[in-house]
Scaffold this motif. Structure first.
Motif, PDB file in Angstrom:
ATOM      1  N   UNK A 165      11.264  -2.419  -1.951  1.00  8.96           N
ATOM      2  CA  UNK A 165      10.552  -0.801  -2.433  1.00  8.96           C
ATOM      3  C   UNK A 165      11.890   0.305  -1.906  1.00  8.96           C
ATOM      4  N   UNK A 166      12.962   0.010  -1.867  1.00 11.77           N
ATOM      5  CA  UNK A 166      14.071   0.900  -1.130  1.00 11.77           C
ATOM      6  C   UNK A 166      14.336   2.049  -2.258  1.00 11.77           C
ATOM      7  N   UNK A 167      14.318   3.136  -2.166  1.00 10.76           N
ATOM      8  CA  UNK A 167      15.181   4.343  -3.164  1.00 10.76           C
ATOM      9  C   UNK A 167      15.800   4.273  -3.359  1.00 10.76           C
ATOM     10  N   UNK A 207       0.533  -1.146  -0.406  1.00 12.80           N
ATOM     11  CA  UNK A 207      -0.407  -0.094  -0.033  1.00 12.80           C
ATOM     12  C   UNK A 207       1.177   1.055   0.455  1.00 12.80           C
ATOM     13  N   UNK A 208       1.987   1.250   0.560  1.00 11.89           N
ATOM     14  CA  UNK A 208       2.319   2.543   0.554  1.00 11.89           C
ATOM     15  C   UNK A 208       4.288   2.669   0.030  1.00 11.89           C
ATOM     16  N   UNK A 209       3.780   1.935  -0.770  1.00 13.86           N
ATOM     17  CA  UNK A 209       5.492   0.915  -1.688  1.00 13.86           C
ATOM     18  C   UNK A 209       5.129   2.707  -2.913  1.00 13.86           C
ATOM     19  N   UNK A 210       6.292   2.887  -2.697  1.00 15.17           N
ATOM     20  CA  UNK A 210       6.372   4.094  -4.812  1.00 15.17           C
ATOM     21  C   UNK A 210       6.121   3.334  -5.708  1.00 15.17           C
ATOM     22  N   UNK A 211       6.967   1.735  -6.142  1.00 15.71           N
ATOM     23  CA  UNK A 211       6.357   0.612  -7.603  1.00 15.71           C
ATOM     24  C   UNK A 211       5.247   0.152  -7.378  1.00 15.71           C
ATOM     25  N   UNK A 227      18.118  -7.769   6.791  1.00 12.31           N
ATOM     26  CA  UNK A 227      18.036  -6.942   6.501  1.00 12.31           C
ATOM     27  C   UNK A 227      16.983  -6.369   5.352  1.00 12.31           C
ATOM     28  N   UNK A 228      16.762  -6.770   4.415  1.00 12.63           N
ATOM     29  CA  UNK A 228      15.336  -6.902   3.394  1.00 12.63           C
ATOM     30  C   UNK A 228      14.616  -6.469   4.248  1.00 12.63           C
ATOM     31  N   UNK A 229      13.793  -7.564   5.341  1.00 16.66           N
ATOM     32  CA  UNK A 229      12.953  -7.032   5.973  1.00 16.66           C
ATOM     33  C   UNK A 229      12.886  -6.139   7.166  1.00 16.66           C
ATOM     34  N   UNK A 230      13.600  -5.735   7.137  1.00 16.67           N
ATOM     35  CA  UNK A 230      13.729  -3.963   8.050  1.00 16.67           C
ATOM     36  C   UNK A 230      13.322  -3.071   6.911  1.00 16.67           C
ATOM     37  N   UNK A 231      13.754  -3.000   5.875  1.00 22.53           N
ATOM     38  CA  UNK A 231      13.673  -2.487   4.427  1.00 22.53           C
ATOM     39  C   UNK A 231      12.521  -2.298   4.368  1.00 22.53           C
ATOM     40  N   UNK A 232      12.034  -3.452   4.172  1.00 23.62           N
ATOM     41  CA  UNK A 232      10.661  -3.798   3.252  1.00 23.62           C
ATOM     42  C   UNK A 232       9.523  -3.208   4.368  1.00 23.62           C
ATOM     43  N   UNK A 233       9.619  -3.618   4.955  1.00 27.01           N
ATOM     44  CA  UNK A 233       8.854  -4.461   6.461  1.00 27.01           C
ATOM     45  C   UNK A 233       9.043  -2.882   7.325  1.00 27.01           C
ATOM     46  N   UNK A 234       9.763  -2.718   7.351  1.00 29.77           N
ATOM     47  CA  UNK A 234      10.192  -1.321   9.378  1.00 29.77           C
ATOM     48  C   UNK A 234      11.134  -2.516   9.966  1.00 29.77           C
ATOM     49  N   UNK A 235      10.330  -2.334  11.108  1.00 29.73           N
ATOM     50  CA  UNK A 235      10.853  -3.152  12.182  1.00 29.73           C
ATOM     51  C   UNK A 235       9.371  -4.288  12.866  1.00 29.73           C
ATOM     52  N   UNK A 236       8.159  -3.660  12.306  1.00 23.96           N
ATOM     53  CA  UNK A 236       7.423  -4.887  12.320  1.00 23.96           C
ATOM     54  C   UNK A 236       7.636  -6.233  11.117  1.00 23.96           C
ATOM     55  N   UNK A 237       7.948  -5.830  10.213  1.00 23.67           N
ATOM     56  CA  UNK A 237       8.583  -7.348   9.343  1.00 23.67           C
ATOM     57  C   UNK A 237       9.400  -7.465  10.190  1.00 23.67           C
ATOM     58  N   UNK A 238      10.542  -7.129  10.268  1.00 24.86           N
ATOM     59  CA  UNK A 238      11.332  -7.787  10.496  1.00 24.86           C
ATOM     60  C   UNK A 238      11.673  -8.530  11.858  1.00 24.86           C
ATOM     61  N   UNK A 239      10.444  -8.509  13.401  1.00 20.80           N
ATOM     62  CA  UNK A 239      10.358  -9.120  14.596  1.00 20.80           C
ATOM     63  C   UNK A 239       9.709 -10.223  14.266  1.00 20.80           C
TER      64      UNK A 239
END
Length: 387
Positions: free
Chosen positions: A283-285, A66-70, A296-308
């Motif tokens: 979706x990293x810019x 929903x909040x990705x750029x592409x 790291x991918x889970x953190x960048x793509x999903x934030x702290x929630x995705x990493x957790x």
């Protein structure tokens, strides 16, 4: 059905145009069949053994679009993960017997044989230098992905070499050396390290069961090291051996992965609300949106929630598989591979290994239900009433 899914994993290399790989089509069919079987048997939808974290992680990946750029390409990644995780979780809800587990174990070993044949026939090293890629007319597989096909079989081979005797032990030792040779030939550092971790994890668990078994592990370990040094390494091309050396790893910083990781972490440190929610799948810019480290991918793509959520998937898999030496070792090997690879649905062999932890948990639950049938009958009764 599970055995068929495992044997179909190499179909990831065969592309079907816009639909994606042949394995994606098979996964879709399996997902539909599993849903039908669960409905027919009125089975209780059970998310034990860490499956709830799988579902939550897939749902978060999908929501983050929903909040990705592409949205276009990111939606494709998200749907791929939802389909794969959905199929794996649904299959894990089906009843599993000891006979089923033996068939599944055999299917992994057969997969290793099939993958080895594909590698020996279609592997192309000269074109790509010090790594061997599997190149097929309709697709292919990179070295890191391909080496993951051997992690679960390696664990089973080592376990058989330690627990069996006579010709079976000799065959298992030969299979272990053969699988490790294929992994070395790919030139995949992540695959080589993960394979070594798998072998050591099974051996150490076995060695801790008594002095006699410790002595057996020591003897077979020396035989394996001697055979690998005298028989396997001379067969590996010099440029591949150089790539796998510690000096080469330190010199190129793991193909500059450390710089990519720092870039991703610094991006999140400088982010506002995206530190919590992320940028969406891939979706990293910046140009290199692949972090080559799924944590790291889970953190960048999903934030702290995705990493957790991703950490909960890994940790729960390690916990529920601990009593099964082979599955725990392979799960540990996959976790090691995730340190240097981004692993969305295209990295199917790794997720299939993690899926084995769900099966171990499902089998344990089936045994508990057999010991306490009243509780299972009560749950099924209320499930039917709800339907």
């Amino acid at each position: 059905m599970i055995a068929f899914f495992i044997l179909s994993l190499p179909m990831t290399m065969f592309q079907l145009g816009a639909f994606g790989s042949a394995q994606r089509l098979i996964t879709f069919v399996i997902c539909a069949v599993a849903l039908f079987l669960l409905y027919q048997t009125r089975a209780v939808l059970n998310l034990s053994g860490g499956a709830v974290f799988w579902v939550a992680y897939a749902a978060w990946i999908f929501l983050s679009v929903i909040w990705t750029a592409r949205i276009g390409s990111q939606l494709t990644v998200a749907l791929g993960m939802v389909l794969l995780i959905g199929a794996l979780v649904l299959m894990a809800m089906l009843p599993v017997t000891e006979s089923d587990l033996r068939i599944i174990r055999f299917s992994w070993m057969l997969l290793a044989v099939f993958a080895a044949v594909l590698f020996l026939v279609f592997g192309e090293q000269a074109e790509f230098g010090n790594r061997t890629h599997l190149v097929l007319p309709s697709g292919g597989s990179d070295p890191n992905e391909f080496s993951a096909y051997f992690l679960m079989p390696l664990a089973y081979f080592v376990e058989a070499a330690l627990e069996k005797s006579g010709p079976i032990r000799i065959a298992a030792l030969a299979a272990t050396l053969g699988a490790f040779y294929i992994v070395l030939m790919t030139g995949s550092r992540a695959g080589a390290i993960a394979s070594f971790v798998v072998i050591c994890a099974v051996a150490l668990r076995f060695a801790g069961q008594g002095f006699g078994k410790f002595l057996l592990v020591t003897i077979l370990g020396f035989i394996g090291i001697f055979a690998a040094g005298r028989l396997l390494l001379p067969l590996v091309p010099e440029e591949v051996r150089e790539r796998l050396s510690i000096d080469a790893l330190l010199e190129d910083s793991g193909s500059a992965r450390d710089e990519i990781w720092r870039t991703g972490i610094e991006l999140m440190e400088q982010s506002d609300w995206r530190l919590l929610l992320g940028y969406g799948p891939n979706g990293a810019p910046f140009d290199s949106r692949i972090m080559h480290n799924h944590f790291v991918q889970a953190l960048v793509d999903g934030g702290l929630i995705g990493l957790a959520l991703f950490l909960l998937v890994i940790i729960s898999a390690l916990i529920v598989s601990f009593r099964n030496k082979a599955v725990f070792a392979a799960t540990l090997g996959v976790a090691v591979m995730f340190l240097t690879l981004t692993a969305y649905s295209n990295f199917r062999p790794a997720w299939a290994v993690l899926f084995m932890a769900l099966l171990v948990a499902r089998r344990a639950k089936s045994r508990d239900d057999a010991k306490h049938p009243a509780g299972e009958l009560w749950r099924n009764h209320h499930a039917k009433r709800a339907v």
